[in-house]
Design a protein around this motif. Structure first.
Motif, PDB file in Angstrom:
ATOM      1  N   VAL A  19       0.833  -0.875  -0.203  1.00  0.00           N
ATOM      2  CA  VAL A  19      -0.070  -0.243  -0.148  1.00  0.00           C
ATOM      3  C   VAL A  19       0.690   1.096   0.121  1.00  0.00           C
ATOM      4  O   VAL A  19       2.043   1.138   0.139  1.00  0.00           O
ATOM      5  CB  VAL A  19      -0.600   0.312   1.187  1.00  0.00           C
ATOM      6  CG1 VAL A  19      -1.923  -0.859   1.370  1.00  0.00           C
ATOM      7  CG2 VAL A  19       0.068  -0.244   2.327  1.00  0.00           C
ATOM      8  N   PRO A 115      -4.332   0.631  -2.649  1.00  0.00           N
ATOM      9  CA  PRO A 115      -3.463  -0.522  -2.738  1.00  0.00           C
ATOM     10  C   PRO A 115      -1.765  -0.084  -3.992  1.00  0.00           C
ATOM     11  O   PRO A 115      -2.482   0.577  -5.171  1.00  0.00           O
ATOM     12  CB  PRO A 115      -4.076  -1.489  -3.686  1.00  0.00           C
ATOM     13  CG  PRO A 115      -5.442  -1.006  -3.961  1.00  0.00           C
ATOM     14  CD  PRO A 115      -5.310   0.654  -3.092  1.00  0.00           C
ATOM     15  N   TYR A 123      -5.702  -6.182  -0.790  1.00  0.00           N
ATOM     16  CA  TYR A 123      -7.059  -4.839  -0.393  1.00  0.00           C
ATOM     17  C   TYR A 123      -8.300  -5.179  -0.658  1.00  0.00           C
ATOM     18  O   TYR A 123      -8.423  -5.224   0.637  1.00  0.00           O
ATOM     19  CB  TYR A 123      -6.322  -3.696  -1.300  1.00  0.00           C
ATOM     20  CG  TYR A 123      -6.562  -2.338  -0.339  1.00  0.00           C
ATOM     21  CD1 TYR A 123      -6.064  -2.010   0.000  1.00  0.00           C
ATOM     22  CD2 TYR A 123      -8.054  -1.799  -1.340  1.00  0.00           C
ATOM     23  CE1 TYR A 123      -6.174  -0.284   0.127  1.00  0.00           C
ATOM     24  CE2 TYR A 123      -8.261  -0.287  -0.350  1.00  0.00           C
ATOM     25  CZ  TYR A 123      -7.568   0.383  -0.209  1.00  0.00           C
ATOM     26  OH  TYR A 123      -8.108   1.617   0.372  1.00  0.00           O
TER      27      TYR A 123
END
Length: 362
Positions: A19, A115, A123
């Motif tokens: 992320v 993400p 995610y």
């Protein structure tokens, strides 16, 4: 497009979700500079060497920990990173809690989690799981050389990371002087009325309708100064800015709630609520209500109207008496005296009636 603050991964058990962290908030504060009022020159801030008194360039500044007086250990950016590489690169989820159970005063700053490459599937998995369970993920994360407790929350289709305060950073509520009930508490009728007001003021969540109106007003003042050419004029302090202090007084909470309902409610809703309030008042105090009605009726009754009608007829009579001449007044008085004397004087018939018994006796 918002900038990337941090890159790493969410550690979810054995799952790693790449992320990036982006800011979820921004400020609209006015950028004001400090000026010297004598010549309107900007006042700058400099980092000064306390030994030499000379300014220091930013490239020559490092961070140091004082382990003794005037003795430091210098730490570089790499030192902060190497202290715990994993902590600086992961959002480490440690537990899940009910999202509604987190007190709001623990939250600090929100960030969006997006993400990164090859992180979309993980995610989506974490997002859907948290959405279904209604849980928030508590995690540890290092941002800007400091470790934070953080909460991962579901917001629409996104995950939001909100940094939090540690428990020892939150002051205990027990230190507050809060109402303990009794005279300090709210009555049942006040609560019922307040609930009506809450229902009346309830609407759908629409944050776009709220804005910083004080900033708009301040910008209007600035624009007015610019248009008038008073760009260097200092506005003197107003004497009316400080509100006058008043002594403590008893607040009629029910009256305030009724007034609030009257101003906020819809016409039909206000009428219905007003009718129910009057019915309740009539049940609780019928004597007072009947007294008010009778007093109201007597004030508007025929007697009041008759008094109003008779008032004009008296005025001409007074005027007529006032316009009589002195001679006429004397004649009227003389005539009245004569009538009184005639009433006192015995008539011939009465005198005869008095003498008759005397003749018979003789």
């Amino acid at each position: 497009m918002s900038r990337v603050i941090w890159k790493g991964a969410i550690s979810f058990g054995l799952v790693n979700i790449p992320v990036v962290l982006k800011p979820a908030s921004r400020t609209h504060t006015l950028d004001l500079d400090m000026l010297d009022k004598r010549d309107m020159a900007p006042i700058g801030y400099q980092r000064i060497n306390k030994h030499t008194g000379k300014p220091v360039e930013s490239d020559d500044i490092v961070k140091g920990y004082a382990y003794e007086k005037d003795e430091y250990v210098v730490l570089s950016d790499e030192d902060f990173k190497q202290a715990n590489v994993e902590a600086t690169q992961t959002v480490d989820i440690v537990s899940f809690v009910d999202a509604a159970s987190i007190p709001p005063y623990y939250f600090e700053t929100p960030y969006y989690l997006e993400p990164d490459k090859r992180g979309e599937r993980g995610y989506a998995l974490l997002h859907e799981t948290m959405r279904r369970t209604g849980r928030a993920a508590l995690a540890m994360v290092v941002l800007r050389n400091r470790q934070h407790l953080a909460a991962l929350l579901v917001s629409g289709k996104a995950l939001v990371l909100n940094t939090m305060r540690f428990a020892d950073e939150v002051l205990p509520i027990e230190d507050l002087a809060l109402p303990k009930g009794g005279k300090q508490g709210a009555s049942a009728r006040e609560v019922d009325m307040a609930e009506k007001l809450v229902e009346d003021m309830t609407e759908d969540w629409a944050p776009e309708q709220y804005r910083d109106t004080y900033r708009d007003d301040l910008m209007a003042v600035i624009d007015a100064k610019i248009k008038s050419g008073n760009t260097h004029l200092l506005t003197p302090a107003s004497e009316d800015t400080a509100p006058a202090t008043k002594g403590a007084k008893v607040i009629d909470m029910m009256a305030l709630l009724r007034d609030s309902l009257g101003k906020r409610g819809k016409p039909g809703k206000r009428a219905a609520e007003k009718g129910s309030e009057e019915a309740t008042a009539a049940e609780e105090a019928p004597a007072k209500v009947s007294a008010k009605v009778s007093a109201k009726g007597s004030a508007k009754g025929p007697a009041k109207g008759a008094a109003r009608k008779s008032a004009p007829s008296k005025a001409p009579a007074k005027k007529t008496v006032a316009t009589k001449k002195p001679a006429a007044r004397k004649a009227a008085a003389k005539q009245a005296t004569a009538k009184q004397a005639a009433a006192r004087k015995p008539t011939a018939k009465n005198a005869a009636a008095k003498k008759a018994p005397a003749r018979k006796a003789a």
